[in-house]
Design an enzyme around this catalytic site. Structure first.
Site, PDB file in Angstrom:
ATOM      1  N   ARG A 122     127.149  95.843  35.292  1.00  0.00           N
ATOM      2  CA  ARG A 122     127.050  94.491  35.725  1.00  0.00           C
ATOM      3  C   ARG A 122     128.097  94.140  36.768  1.00  0.00           C
ATOM      4  O   ARG A 122     129.295  94.463  36.401  1.00  0.00           O
ATOM      5  CB  ARG A 122     127.285  93.370  34.810  1.00  0.00           C
ATOM      6  N   HIS A 137     118.568  91.104  38.823  1.00  0.00           N
ATOM      7  CA  HIS A 137     118.726  90.914  37.434  1.00  0.00           C
ATOM      8  C   HIS A 137     117.681  91.526  36.786  1.00  0.00           C
ATOM      9  O   HIS A 137     116.942  90.377  36.113  1.00  0.00           O
ATOM     10  CB  HIS A 137     119.163  89.410  37.116  1.00  0.00           C
ATOM     11  N   ASP A 192     117.992  78.211  37.653  1.00  0.00           N
ATOM     12  CA  ASP A 192     119.263  79.021  37.509  1.00  0.00           C
ATOM     13  C   ASP A 192     120.486  78.083  38.070  1.00  0.00           C
ATOM     14  O   ASP A 192     120.171  77.191  38.702  1.00  0.00           O
ATOM     15  CB  ASP A 192     118.940  80.590  38.164  1.00  0.00           C
ATOM     16  N   CYS A 251     117.692  81.530  32.556  1.00  0.00           N
ATOM     17  CA  CYS A 251     118.268  82.833  32.088  1.00  0.00           C
ATOM     18  C   CYS A 251     119.754  82.494  31.290  1.00  0.00           C
ATOM     19  O   CYS A 251     119.768  83.215  30.565  1.00  0.00           O
ATOM     20  CB  CYS A 251     118.901  83.480  33.316  1.00  0.00           C
TER      21      CYS A 251
HETATM   22  N1  NVA Z   1     122.573  83.804  39.104  1.00  0.00           N
HETATM   23  C1  NVA Z   1     123.433  83.859  38.156  1.00  0.00           C
HETATM   24  C2  NVA Z   1     122.764  84.452  37.131  1.00  0.00           C
HETATM   25  C3  NVA Z   1     123.611  84.517  35.518  1.00  0.00           C
HETATM   26  C4  NVA Z   1     123.008  85.199  34.532  1.00  0.00           C
HETATM   27  C5  NVA Z   1     124.636  84.394  38.620  1.00  0.00           C
HETATM   28  O1  NVA Z   1     124.635  85.659  38.935  1.00  0.00           O
HETATM   29  O2  NVA Z   1     125.642  84.130  38.214  1.00  0.00           O
HETATM   30  N1   CP Z   2     121.382  85.482  31.274  1.00  0.00           N
HETATM   31  C1   CP Z   2     122.270  86.352  31.452  1.00  0.00           C
HETATM   32  O1   CP Z   2     122.488  87.512  31.918  1.00  0.00           O
HETATM   33  O2   CP Z   2     123.562  85.964  30.747  1.00  0.00           O
HETATM   34  P1   CP Z   2     125.031  86.494  30.641  1.00  0.00           P
HETATM   35  O3   CP Z   2     125.618  86.081  32.058  1.00  0.00           O
HETATM   36  O4   CP Z   2     125.687  85.658  29.619  1.00  0.00           O
HETATM   37  O5   CP Z   2     124.961  87.789  30.376  1.00  0.00           O
END
Ligand code: NVA
Ligand code: CP
Length: 326
Positions: free
Chosen positions: A108, A135, A231, A272
Protein backbone atom coordinates in the site's frame (compact mmCIF):
# COMPACT_ATOMS: atom_id res chain seq x y z
CA UNK A 1 -8.34 -27.11 -15.04
CA UNK A 2 -10.23 -24.44 -17.01
CA UNK A 3 -8.14 -21.65 -15.57
CA UNK A 4 -6.36 -20.75 -12.40
CA UNK A 5 -4.77 -17.63 -10.97
CA UNK A 6 -1.73 -19.26 -9.33
CA UNK A 7 1.35 -17.05 -9.36
CA UNK A 8 -0.56 -14.00 -10.65
CA UNK A 9 -0.12 -10.47 -9.31
CA UNK A 10 -3.22 -8.54 -8.27
CA UNK A 11 -2.38 -4.93 -9.16
CA UNK A 12 -5.45 -3.67 -11.03
CA UNK A 13 -8.77 -5.17 -12.13
CA UNK A 14 -7.77 -4.22 -15.69
CA UNK A 15 -5.60 -7.36 -15.66
CA UNK A 16 -8.52 -9.69 -14.86
CA UNK A 17 -11.36 -11.01 -17.00
CA UNK A 18 -14.98 -10.86 -15.82
CA UNK A 19 -14.81 -14.63 -15.28
CA UNK A 20 -11.72 -14.28 -13.06
CA UNK A 21 -13.27 -11.45 -11.04
CA UNK A 22 -16.47 -13.48 -10.67
CA UNK A 23 -14.40 -16.45 -9.54
CA UNK A 24 -12.63 -14.37 -6.84
CA UNK A 25 -15.96 -13.09 -5.52
CA UNK A 26 -17.46 -16.60 -5.50
CA UNK A 27 -14.36 -17.97 -3.76
CA UNK A 28 -14.63 -15.19 -1.14
CA UNK A 29 -18.24 -16.15 -0.57
CA UNK A 30 -17.25 -19.78 -0.04
CA UNK A 31 -14.35 -18.89 2.28
CA UNK A 32 -16.72 -16.67 4.26
CA UNK A 33 -19.13 -19.59 4.76
CA UNK A 34 -16.21 -21.88 5.68
CA UNK A 35 -15.08 -19.39 8.32
CA UNK A 36 -18.61 -19.06 9.70
CA UNK A 37 -18.75 -22.87 9.91
CA UNK A 38 -15.38 -22.95 11.70
CA UNK A 39 -13.73 -24.77 8.78
CA UNK A 40 -10.25 -23.58 7.89
CA UNK A 41 -8.59 -25.24 4.93
CA UNK A 42 -5.09 -23.91 5.74
CA UNK A 43 -4.56 -23.11 2.06
CA UNK A 44 -1.53 -20.96 2.90
CA UNK A 45 0.11 -23.28 5.46
CA UNK A 46 3.80 -22.43 5.91
CA UNK A 47 3.72 -19.34 3.67
CA UNK A 48 5.32 -16.04 4.70
CA UNK A 49 3.61 -12.86 3.62
CA UNK A 50 5.11 -9.35 3.66
CA UNK A 51 2.74 -6.43 4.26
CA UNK A 52 4.38 -3.21 3.04
CA UNK A 53 2.66 0.02 4.07
CA UNK A 54 3.70 3.58 3.11
CA UNK A 55 0.24 4.88 4.10
CA UNK A 56 -1.83 4.04 7.18
CA UNK A 57 -4.57 1.42 7.14
CA UNK A 58 -7.07 -0.19 9.47
CA UNK A 59 -9.14 -2.50 7.25
CA UNK A 60 -6.60 -3.55 4.64
CA UNK A 61 -3.83 -4.31 7.10
CA UNK A 62 -6.14 -6.18 9.46
CA UNK A 63 -7.86 -8.05 6.63
CA UNK A 64 -4.56 -9.27 5.17
CA UNK A 65 -3.33 -10.29 8.63
CA UNK A 66 -6.49 -12.11 9.69
CA UNK A 67 -6.91 -13.77 6.29
CA UNK A 68 -3.28 -14.93 6.31
CA UNK A 69 -3.50 -16.34 9.82
CA UNK A 70 -6.87 -18.04 9.10
CA UNK A 71 -5.19 -19.88 6.22
CA UNK A 72 -2.07 -20.86 8.18
CA UNK A 73 0.36 -18.20 6.89
CA UNK A 74 2.60 -15.82 8.80
CA UNK A 75 2.14 -12.12 8.01
CA UNK A 76 4.93 -9.62 8.65
CA UNK A 77 4.03 -5.91 8.79
CA UNK A 78 6.70 -3.62 7.35
CA UNK A 79 5.67 -0.01 7.85
CA UNK A 80 7.02 3.24 6.54
CA UNK A 81 10.41 3.70 8.20
CA UNK A 82 10.92 -0.03 8.83
CA UNK A 83 12.57 -0.85 5.50
CA UNK A 84 14.66 0.97 2.90
CA UNK A 85 12.12 0.73 0.04
CA UNK A 86 13.21 3.43 -2.40
CA UNK A 87 15.27 5.35 0.17
CA UNK A 88 18.62 3.56 0.52
CA UNK A 89 17.67 0.63 -1.69
CA UNK A 90 15.80 0.75 -4.98
CA UNK A 91 12.31 -0.69 -5.21
CA UNK A 92 13.66 -3.16 -7.80
CA UNK A 93 16.37 -4.47 -5.43
CA UNK A 94 13.95 -4.57 -2.50
CA UNK A 95 11.54 -6.60 -4.63
CA UNK A 96 14.24 -9.14 -5.47
CA UNK A 97 15.31 -9.45 -1.82
CA UNK A 98 11.79 -9.79 -0.43
CA UNK A 99 10.94 -12.27 -3.17
CA UNK A 100 13.75 -14.55 -1.89
CA UNK A 101 12.28 -14.53 1.62
CA UNK A 102 8.54 -14.16 1.28
CA UNK A 103 5.94 -16.12 -0.70
CA UNK A 104 3.64 -13.14 -1.30
CA UNK A 105 3.86 -9.34 -0.91
CA UNK A 106 1.15 -6.78 -0.25
CA UNK A 107 1.92 -3.13 -1.00
CA UNK A 108 0.00 0.00 0.00
CA UNK A 109 1.49 3.33 -0.94
CA UNK A 110 1.62 6.35 -3.15
CA UNK A 111 2.96 5.69 -6.64
CA UNK A 112 1.30 2.92 -8.62
CA UNK A 113 4.64 2.42 -10.34
CA UNK A 114 6.09 1.12 -7.07
CA UNK A 115 3.66 -1.80 -6.95
CA UNK A 116 4.29 -2.46 -10.65
CA UNK A 117 8.04 -2.68 -10.06
CA UNK A 118 7.49 -4.95 -7.06
CA UNK A 119 5.23 -7.09 -9.23
CA UNK A 120 7.74 -7.23 -12.06
CA UNK A 121 10.77 -8.18 -9.95
CA UNK A 122 9.67 -10.02 -6.79
CA UNK A 123 9.03 -13.35 -8.51
CA UNK A 124 6.17 -14.02 -6.08
CA UNK A 125 2.57 -12.75 -6.19
CA UNK A 126 2.26 -9.03 -5.36
CA UNK A 127 -1.10 -7.63 -4.23
CA UNK A 128 -2.09 -3.96 -4.44
CA UNK A 129 -3.54 -2.84 -1.12
CA UNK A 130 -4.11 0.72 -2.52
CA UNK A 131 -2.04 3.14 -4.56
CA UNK A 132 -2.83 6.69 -5.64
CA UNK A 133 -4.34 5.18 -8.79
CA UNK A 134 -6.23 2.04 -7.80
CA UNK A 135 -7.76 0.13 -4.87
CA UNK A 136 -8.74 -3.21 -6.44
CA UNK A 137 -9.16 -5.36 -3.32
CA UNK A 138 -11.71 -2.81 -2.06
CA UNK A 139 -13.87 -3.34 -5.13
CA UNK A 140 -14.01 -7.11 -4.62
CA UNK A 141 -15.42 -6.49 -1.14
CA UNK A 142 -17.86 -3.90 -2.49
CA UNK A 143 -19.10 -6.28 -5.17
CA UNK A 144 -19.43 -9.18 -2.73
CA UNK A 145 -21.58 -6.91 -0.55
CA UNK A 146 -23.74 -5.94 -3.54
CA UNK A 147 -24.09 -9.58 -4.56
CA UNK A 148 -25.16 -10.56 -1.04
CA UNK A 149 -27.76 -7.78 -1.03
CA UNK A 150 -29.25 -8.09 -4.53
CA UNK A 151 -28.17 -11.57 -5.72
CA UNK A 152 -26.60 -10.30 -8.96
CA UNK A 153 -24.05 -7.78 -10.25
CA UNK A 154 -24.73 -7.42 -13.97
CA UNK A 155 -27.53 -4.86 -14.34
CA UNK A 156 -27.00 -3.18 -10.95
CA UNK A 157 -27.16 0.65 -11.05
CA UNK A 158 -24.25 2.03 -9.08
CA UNK A 159 -23.74 5.75 -8.38
CA UNK A 160 -20.45 7.02 -6.98
CA UNK A 161 -20.66 10.58 -5.62
CA UNK A 162 -17.66 12.75 -4.76
CA UNK A 163 -14.05 12.77 -5.91
CA UNK A 164 -14.52 11.09 -9.27
CA UNK A 165 -10.85 10.66 -10.02
CA UNK A 166 -9.50 8.91 -6.93
CA UNK A 167 -8.25 5.35 -6.52
CA UNK A 168 -11.59 3.94 -5.35
CA UNK A 169 -13.57 5.65 -8.12
CA UNK A 170 -11.09 4.40 -10.75
CA UNK A 171 -11.24 0.82 -9.52
CA UNK A 172 -15.02 0.84 -9.17
CA UNK A 173 -15.32 2.11 -12.75
CA UNK A 174 -13.04 -0.64 -14.07
CA UNK A 175 -14.74 -3.35 -12.01
CA UNK A 176 -18.18 -2.12 -13.09
CA UNK A 177 -17.19 -2.13 -16.75
CA UNK A 178 -15.97 -5.71 -16.38
CA UNK A 179 -19.03 -6.94 -14.49
CA UNK A 180 -21.83 -5.39 -16.56
CA UNK A 181 -22.81 -2.69 -14.06
CA UNK A 182 -24.60 0.58 -14.92
CA UNK A 183 -21.98 2.79 -13.28
CA UNK A 184 -22.24 6.53 -12.79
CA UNK A 185 -19.57 8.93 -11.54
CA UNK A 186 -21.33 11.95 -10.08
CA UNK A 187 -18.89 14.76 -9.42
CA UNK A 188 -17.99 18.30 -10.44
CA UNK A 189 -16.31 18.46 -13.84
CA UNK A 190 -12.91 19.35 -12.35
CA UNK A 191 -12.94 15.99 -10.56
CA UNK A 192 -14.07 13.84 -13.47
CA UNK A 193 -11.90 10.73 -13.98
CA UNK A 194 -9.02 10.59 -16.46
CA UNK A 195 -10.41 10.53 -20.00
CA UNK A 196 -8.12 7.70 -21.14
CA UNK A 197 -9.36 5.49 -18.32
CA UNK A 198 -12.99 6.35 -19.09
CA UNK A 199 -12.43 5.48 -22.76
CA UNK A 200 -10.80 2.19 -21.79
CA UNK A 201 -13.70 1.35 -19.44
CA UNK A 202 -16.26 2.21 -22.14
CA UNK A 203 -14.46 -0.12 -24.54
CA UNK A 204 -14.62 -2.91 -21.93
CA UNK A 205 -18.27 -2.03 -21.27
CA UNK A 206 -19.11 -2.58 -24.95
CA UNK A 207 -18.42 -6.27 -24.43
CA UNK A 208 -20.24 -6.70 -21.11
CA UNK A 209 -23.42 -4.54 -21.43
CA UNK A 210 -22.07 -2.25 -18.72
CA UNK A 211 -22.73 1.48 -18.93
CA UNK A 212 -20.30 4.18 -17.85
CA UNK A 213 -21.83 7.61 -17.22
CA UNK A 214 -19.83 10.61 -16.04
CA UNK A 215 -22.02 13.49 -14.93
CA UNK A 216 -22.09 16.51 -12.65
CA UNK A 217 -25.87 16.16 -12.24
CA UNK A 218 -26.97 14.49 -9.01
CA UNK A 219 -30.51 13.98 -10.36
CA UNK A 220 -29.26 12.20 -13.48
CA UNK A 221 -26.56 10.28 -11.64
CA UNK A 222 -28.59 8.77 -8.81
CA UNK A 223 -31.92 8.12 -10.61
CA UNK A 224 -32.96 4.46 -10.00
CA UNK A 225 -29.60 3.72 -8.37
CA UNK A 226 -29.36 0.50 -6.35
CA UNK A 227 -26.11 1.57 -4.72
CA UNK A 228 -25.02 5.00 -3.51
CA UNK A 229 -21.29 5.04 -2.85
CA UNK A 230 -18.98 7.77 -1.65
CA UNK A 231 -15.42 8.14 -0.40
CA UNK A 232 -13.43 10.84 1.39
CA UNK A 233 -13.11 14.13 -0.51
CA UNK A 234 -9.34 14.32 -0.03
CA UNK A 235 -7.48 11.02 -0.18
CA UNK A 236 -4.34 10.14 1.76
CA UNK A 237 -1.57 12.43 0.51
CA UNK A 238 -4.04 15.20 -0.49
CA UNK A 239 -4.47 16.73 2.96
CA UNK A 240 -3.43 20.18 1.67
CA UNK A 241 -6.46 20.14 -0.65
CA UNK A 242 -9.08 19.70 2.06
CA UNK A 243 -10.43 23.29 1.97
CA UNK A 244 -10.65 23.35 -1.82
CA UNK A 245 -12.38 19.93 -1.94
CA UNK A 246 -14.96 20.93 0.68
CA UNK A 247 -15.91 23.89 -1.55
CA UNK A 248 -16.16 21.68 -4.64
CA UNK A 249 -17.84 18.65 -3.13
CA UNK A 250 -20.26 19.99 -0.53
CA UNK A 251 -23.15 19.74 -3.06
CA UNK A 252 -22.27 16.06 -3.58
CA UNK A 253 -22.53 15.09 0.09
CA UNK A 254 -24.61 11.93 0.55
CA UNK A 255 -27.72 13.03 2.42
CA UNK A 256 -31.17 11.49 2.85
CA UNK A 257 -32.26 13.73 -0.04
CA UNK A 258 -29.88 11.78 -2.32
CA UNK A 259 -31.66 8.56 -1.33
CA UNK A 260 -35.04 10.17 -2.05
CA UNK A 261 -33.76 11.17 -5.49
CA UNK A 262 -32.98 7.51 -6.32
CA UNK A 263 -36.74 6.77 -6.08
CA UNK A 264 -35.59 3.28 -5.11
CA UNK A 265 -36.63 2.04 -1.66
CA UNK A 266 -34.14 -0.83 -1.90
CA UNK A 267 -31.09 1.37 -2.49
CA UNK A 268 -28.13 0.79 -0.18
CA UNK A 269 -25.27 2.99 1.02
CA UNK A 270 -21.68 1.80 0.66
CA UNK A 271 -18.38 3.46 1.58
CA UNK A 272 -14.89 1.96 1.61
CA UNK A 273 -14.31 3.60 5.04
CA UNK A 274 -12.96 5.45 6.91
CA UNK A 275 -15.87 7.90 6.50
CA UNK A 276 -16.35 11.40 7.86
CA UNK A 277 -19.98 11.46 8.98
CA UNK A 278 -19.82 13.31 12.29
CA UNK A 279 -17.37 15.43 14.26
CA UNK A 280 -16.03 12.56 16.40
CA UNK A 281 -12.66 12.46 14.65
CA UNK A 282 -9.76 14.88 15.03
CA UNK A 283 -9.86 15.78 11.33
CA UNK A 284 -13.61 16.36 11.13
CA UNK A 285 -13.55 18.22 14.45
CA UNK A 286 -11.03 20.63 12.89
CA UNK A 287 -12.89 20.72 9.53
CA UNK A 288 -16.58 20.47 10.40
CA UNK A 289 -17.73 20.68 6.76
CA UNK A 290 -15.63 17.73 5.62
CA UNK A 291 -18.33 15.05 5.98
CA UNK A 292 -18.94 13.27 2.68
CA UNK A 293 -22.01 11.56 4.19
CA UNK A 294 -24.39 12.69 6.90
CA UNK A 295 -24.64 10.91 10.22
CA UNK A 296 -28.28 10.17 9.36
CA UNK A 297 -27.31 8.25 6.20
CA UNK A 298 -24.35 6.48 7.81
CA UNK A 299 -26.50 5.18 10.67
CA UNK A 300 -29.59 4.56 8.53
CA UNK A 301 -31.16 1.30 7.38
CA UNK A 302 -29.64 1.97 3.94
CA UNK A 303 -26.12 1.53 5.24
CA UNK A 304 -24.21 -1.71 4.64
CA UNK A 305 -20.77 -0.28 5.41
CA UNK A 306 -19.83 -2.72 8.16
CA UNK A 307 -20.82 -5.77 6.08
CA UNK A 308 -18.64 -4.26 3.39
CA UNK A 309 -15.73 -3.76 5.83
CA UNK A 310 -16.01 -7.37 7.00
CA UNK A 311 -15.99 -8.53 3.39
CA UNK A 312 -12.49 -7.10 3.02
CA UNK A 313 -11.20 -10.17 4.93
CA UNK A 314 -13.04 -12.73 2.84
CA UNK A 315 -12.17 -11.14 -0.51
CA UNK A 316 -8.51 -10.51 0.37
CA UNK A 317 -8.34 -14.11 1.54
CA UNK A 318 -9.73 -15.20 -1.83
CA UNK A 319 -7.05 -13.21 -3.66
CA UNK A 320 -4.26 -14.76 -1.59
CA UNK A 321 -5.65 -18.29 -1.80
CA UNK A 322 -6.27 -18.05 -5.55
CA UNK A 323 -2.82 -16.69 -6.36
CA UNK A 324 -0.72 -18.44 -3.73
CA UNK A 325 -2.76 -21.27 -2.19
CA UNK A 326 -1.98 -24.97 -2.50
N1 NVA B 1 -9.52 7.29 -1.48
C1 NVA B 1 -9.14 6.96 -0.13
C2 NVA B 1 -9.43 5.52 0.14
C3 NVA B 1 -9.12 5.07 1.53
C4 NVA B 1 -9.43 3.63 1.76
C5 NVA B 1 -7.67 7.28 0.08
O1 NVA B 1 -6.86 6.94 -0.80
O2 NVA B 1 -7.34 7.86 1.11
N1 CP C 1 -11.05 0.81 2.97
C1 CP C 1 -9.76 0.75 3.31
O1 CP C 1 -8.87 0.48 2.50
O2 CP C 1 -9.55 1.00 4.62
P1 CP C 1 -8.12 1.18 5.31
O3 CP C 1 -7.53 2.45 4.76
O4 CP C 1 -8.42 1.25 6.77
O5 CP C 1 -7.27 0.01 4.95
Amino acid sequence: MAFNLKGRNFLTLLDFTPKEIGFLIDLASKLKLDKYAGTFNRNLEGKNIALLFEKPSTRTRCAFTVAAVDEGAHAEYLGKGDIQLGKKESVKDTARVLGRMFDGIQFRGFSHETVEILGAYAGVPVWNGLTDLYHPTQVLADFLTVLEEFGYLSGISFAYLGDGRNNVANSLMIGSAKMGIDFRIVSPETLFPDKNLVDKCREIADGTDAMITITDSIEEGVRDADVIYTDVWASMGEESKIAERIQLLKPYQVTMDVFEKTENDSAIFLHCLPCFHNLETEVSHNNPSICEATEEVFESGFSRVFDEAENRVHTIKAVMVATLGK
